[in-house]
Design a protein around this motif. Sequence first.
Motif, PDB file in Angstrom:
ATOM      1  N   ILE A 165      58.262  42.737  54.695  1.00 57.02           N
ATOM      2  CA  ILE A 165      57.300  41.443  54.802  1.00 57.02           C
ATOM      3  C   ILE A 165      56.713  42.329  53.944  1.00 57.02           C
ATOM      4  CG2 ILE A 165      55.927  39.751  55.308  1.00 57.02           C
ATOM      5  CD1 ILE A 165      57.387  39.584  58.083  1.00 57.02           C
ATOM      6  N   ALA A 166      56.621  41.694  52.594  1.00 58.77           N
ATOM      7  CA  ALA A 166      55.598  42.899  51.581  1.00 58.77           C
ATOM      8  C   ALA A 166      53.949  41.759  51.839  1.00 58.77           C
ATOM      9  CB  ALA A 166      56.084  42.068  50.386  1.00 58.77           C
ATOM     10  N   PRO A 167      53.243  42.592  51.353  1.00 59.10           N
ATOM     11  CA  PRO A 167      51.959  42.282  51.725  1.00 59.10           C
ATOM     12  C   PRO A 167      51.078  40.715  50.753  1.00 59.10           C
ATOM     13  CG  PRO A 167      51.951  43.782  50.665  1.00 59.10           C
ATOM     14  CD  PRO A 167      53.051  44.106  50.559  1.00 59.10           C
ATOM     15  N   ALA A 168      50.523  40.406  51.889  1.00 59.69           N
ATOM     16  CA  ALA A 168      50.487  38.692  51.223  1.00 59.69           C
ATOM     17  C   ALA A 168      49.742  39.075  49.889  1.00 59.69           C
ATOM     18  CB  ALA A 168      49.448  38.253  52.069  1.00 59.69           C
ATOM     19  N   HIS A 169      48.619  40.207  49.805  1.00 52.39           N
ATOM     20  CA  HIS A 169      47.556  40.073  48.802  1.00 52.39           C
ATOM     21  C   HIS A 169      48.262  41.608  48.189  1.00 52.39           C
ATOM     22  CE1 HIS A 169      43.706  40.511  46.835  1.00 52.39           C
ATOM     23  NE2 HIS A 169      43.464  41.346  46.951  1.00 52.39           N
ATOM     24  N   LYS A 170      48.324  41.437  47.167  1.00 55.41           N
ATOM     25  CA  LYS A 170      48.046  42.974  46.019  1.00 55.41           C
ATOM     26  C   LYS A 170      46.540  43.164  45.834  1.00 55.41           C
ATOM     27  CE  LYS A 170      52.387  43.652  44.376  1.00 55.41           C
ATOM     28  NZ  LYS A 170      53.953  43.714  42.860  1.00 55.41           N
ATOM     29  N   PRO A 171      46.031  44.450  46.202  1.00 54.21           N
ATOM     30  CA  PRO A 171      45.184  44.403  45.605  1.00 54.21           C
ATOM     31  C   PRO A 171      45.159  44.508  43.749  1.00 54.21           C
ATOM     32  CG  PRO A 171      45.756  46.203  45.703  1.00 54.21           C
ATOM     33  CD  PRO A 171      46.739  45.176  46.452  1.00 54.21           C
ATOM     34  N   LYS A 172      43.979  44.648  43.256  1.00 64.56           N
ATOM     35  CA  LYS A 172      43.604  44.101  41.805  1.00 64.56           C
ATOM     36  C   LYS A 172      43.170  45.180  41.014  1.00 64.56           C
ATOM     37  CE  LYS A 172      44.092  39.042  41.945  1.00 64.56           C
ATOM     38  NZ  LYS A 172      44.459  39.113  42.690  1.00 64.56           N
ATOM     39  N   ILE A 173      43.325  45.806  39.604  1.00 58.93           N
ATOM     40  CA  ILE A 173      42.554  46.239  39.524  1.00 58.93           C
ATOM     41  C   ILE A 173      42.398  45.502  37.708  1.00 58.93           C
ATOM     42  CG2 ILE A 173      42.832  48.259  37.449  1.00 58.93           C
ATOM     43  CD1 ILE A 173      45.085  50.012  40.340  1.00 58.93           C
ATOM     44  N   TYR A 174      41.067  46.157  38.151  1.00 57.33           N
ATOM     45  CA  TYR A 174      40.304  44.966  36.429  1.00 57.33           C
ATOM     46  C   TYR A 174      39.777  46.166  35.500  1.00 57.33           C
ATOM     47  CZ  TYR A 174      39.745  41.607  40.297  1.00 57.33           C
ATOM     48  OH  TYR A 174      39.731  40.401  41.121  1.00 57.33           O
ATOM     49  N   CYS A 175      40.666  45.571  34.296  1.00 56.42           N
ATOM     50  CA  CYS A 175      40.470  46.066  33.071  1.00 56.42           C
ATOM     51  C   CYS A 175      40.047  45.431  32.088  1.00 56.42           C
ATOM     52  CB  CYS A 175      42.150  46.509  32.979  1.00 56.42           C
ATOM     53  SG  CYS A 175      41.980  48.144  33.319  1.00 56.42           S
ATOM     54  N   THR A 176      38.950  46.381  30.983  1.00 58.03           N
ATOM     55  CA  THR A 176      37.929  45.032  30.595  1.00 58.03           C
ATOM     56  C   THR A 176      37.317  46.751  28.815  1.00 58.03           C
ATOM     57  OG1 THR A 176      36.479  44.226  29.623  1.00 58.03           O
ATOM     58  CG2 THR A 176      36.652  45.386  31.526  1.00 58.03           C
ATOM     59  N   VAL A 177      36.926  46.329  28.454  1.00 57.28           N
ATOM     60  CA  VAL A 177      35.503  47.367  27.349  1.00 57.28           C
ATOM     61  C   VAL A 177      34.514  47.285  27.836  1.00 57.28           C
ATOM     62  CG1 VAL A 177      35.121  46.790  25.070  1.00 57.28           C
ATOM     63  CG2 VAL A 177      37.740  46.674  25.403  1.00 57.28           C
ATOM     64  N   ASN A 178      33.500  47.684  28.260  1.00 58.48           N
ATOM     65  CA  ASN A 178      32.544  47.562  28.447  1.00 58.48           C
ATOM     66  C   ASN A 178      31.491  48.197  27.432  1.00 58.48           C
ATOM     67  OD1 ASN A 178      33.418  50.730  28.906  1.00 58.48           O
ATOM     68  ND2 ASN A 178      31.516  50.237  31.320  1.00 58.48           N
ATOM     69  N   GLY A 179      32.048  48.247  26.566  1.00 66.81           N
ATOM     70  CA  GLY A 179      30.827  48.446  25.206  1.00 66.81           C
ATOM     71  C   GLY A 179      31.436  49.452  24.267  1.00 66.81           C
ATOM     72  N   GLU A 238      35.219  37.026  28.170  1.00 72.05           N
ATOM     73  CA  GLU A 238      34.931  36.223  29.254  1.00 72.05           C
ATOM     74  C   GLU A 238      33.892  36.792  30.760  1.00 72.05           C
ATOM     75  OE1 GLU A 238      37.891  35.858  33.418  1.00 72.05           O
ATOM     76  OE2 GLU A 238      38.576  36.026  30.881  1.00 72.05           O
ATOM     77  N   MET A 239      34.039  38.671  30.923  1.00 72.88           N
ATOM     78  CA  MET A 239      33.008  38.904  31.218  1.00 72.88           C
ATOM     79  C   MET A 239      31.611  39.339  30.838  1.00 72.88           C
ATOM     80  SD  MET A 239      33.299  43.234  31.695  1.00 72.88           S
ATOM     81  CE  MET A 239      32.684  43.682  30.012  1.00 72.88           C
ATOM     82  N   ARG A 240      31.292  38.113  29.794  1.00 75.62           N
ATOM     83  CA  ARG A 240      29.303  38.480  29.183  1.00 75.62           C
ATOM     84  C   ARG A 240      29.879  36.957  29.282  1.00 75.62           C
ATOM     85  NH1 ARG A 240      31.617  39.861  24.363  1.00 75.62           N
ATOM     86  NH2 ARG A 240      31.248  41.950  23.811  1.00 75.62           N
ATOM     87  N   GLU A 241      30.117  36.368  29.674  1.00 77.36           N
ATOM     88  CA  GLU A 241      30.341  34.806  30.100  1.00 77.36           C
ATOM     89  C   GLU A 241      29.644  34.514  32.071  1.00 77.36           C
ATOM     90  OE1 GLU A 241      29.616  32.147  28.411  1.00 77.36           O
ATOM     91  OE2 GLU A 241      29.975  33.219  26.467  1.00 77.36           O
ATOM     92  N   GLN A 242      31.123  35.894  31.919  1.00 83.75           N
ATOM     93  CA  GLN A 242      30.586  35.730  33.981  1.00 83.75           C
ATOM     94  C   GLN A 242      29.617  36.486  34.402  1.00 83.75           C
ATOM     95  OE1 GLN A 242      34.239  37.656  35.485  1.00 83.75           O
ATOM     96  NE2 GLN A 242      35.360  35.781  34.578  1.00 83.75           N
ATOM     97  N   ILE A 243      28.459  36.745  33.513  1.00 81.36           N
ATOM     98  CA  ILE A 243      27.844  37.466  33.647  1.00 81.36           C
ATOM     99  C   ILE A 243      26.904  37.155  33.663  1.00 81.36           C
ATOM    100  CG2 ILE A 243      26.087  40.064  32.851  1.00 81.36           C
ATOM    101  CD1 ILE A 243      28.862  41.415  32.696  1.00 81.36           C
ATOM    102  N   LYS A 244      26.649  36.165  32.184  1.00 79.17           N
ATOM    103  CA  LYS A 244      25.652  35.489  32.100  1.00 79.17           C
ATOM    104  C   LYS A 244      25.271  34.748  33.046  1.00 79.17           C
ATOM    105  CE  LYS A 244      24.144  32.354  28.028  1.00 79.17           C
ATOM    106  NZ  LYS A 244      24.507  31.906  26.909  1.00 79.17           N
ATOM    107  N   ALA A 245      26.446  33.828  33.717  1.00 76.64           N
ATOM    108  CA  ALA A 245      26.214  33.167  34.762  1.00 76.64           C
ATOM    109  C   ALA A 245      25.935  33.389  35.718  1.00 76.64           C
ATOM    110  CB  ALA A 245      28.349  32.405  35.365  1.00 76.64           C
ATOM    111  N   LYS A 246      26.425  34.507  36.372  1.00 76.94           N
ATOM    112  CA  LYS A 246      25.105  34.789  37.449  1.00 76.94           C
ATOM    113  C   LYS A 246      23.826  35.554  37.440  1.00 76.94           C
ATOM    114  CE  LYS A 246      29.794  37.444  39.095  1.00 76.94           C
ATOM    115  NZ  LYS A 246      29.314  36.231  41.235  1.00 76.94           N
ATOM    116  N   CYS A 247      23.845  36.119  35.662  1.00 79.03           N
ATOM    117  CA  CYS A 247      22.052  36.490  35.325  1.00 79.03           C
ATOM    118  C   CYS A 247      21.147  35.335  35.343  1.00 79.03           C
ATOM    119  CB  CYS A 247      21.550  37.431  34.224  1.00 79.03           C
ATOM    120  SG  CYS A 247      23.041  38.718  35.296  1.00 79.03           S
TER     121      CYS A 247
END
Length: 138
Positions: free
Chosen positions: A37-51, A114-123
């Motif tokens: 049985i495969a694990p129910a959750h595969k961990p994620k690796i997030y890639c982005t440009v941060n500047g 998308e990352m900027r929008e998420q940061i903006k929503a939190k900040c």
Amino acid sequence: MDTTQQNDLGDVSQSLDPRSPLVSPPKTSEDTASIAIAPAHKPKIYCTVNGGSPEWWNAIAIAEDGTSLASHICSSIAWARHDMGVDNDVMGKHEAYRAHYPDGYEMVWVHPDEMREQIKAKCGPMYDVYLKNKPQGK
């Protein structure tokens, strides 16, 4: 009306009446199967440009647990996804990814907008203050 079905050997099998309870044949040792049985959750690796700036974009790969796994200076944001190995392993990044998550992982590309929008929503309003005061070219 007869609602049973006969097989090729002449044995009477399951009733065809949909209201009848299912009757299972006796189990034998041959009825046992081993499965993985495969694990129910595969961990994620997030890639982005941060500047960065044109011809010098800093791409990063962050594990779901917060560990920084890889980085790369990319010529453009369009190439960052490729350079970080989101869709392939041309650049050899997956060796580090597999070392961190040997049982498998899922690659996730987060576009910088998308990352900027998420940061903006939190900040909230503090993000607008940041944009107003941030250094030019960043």
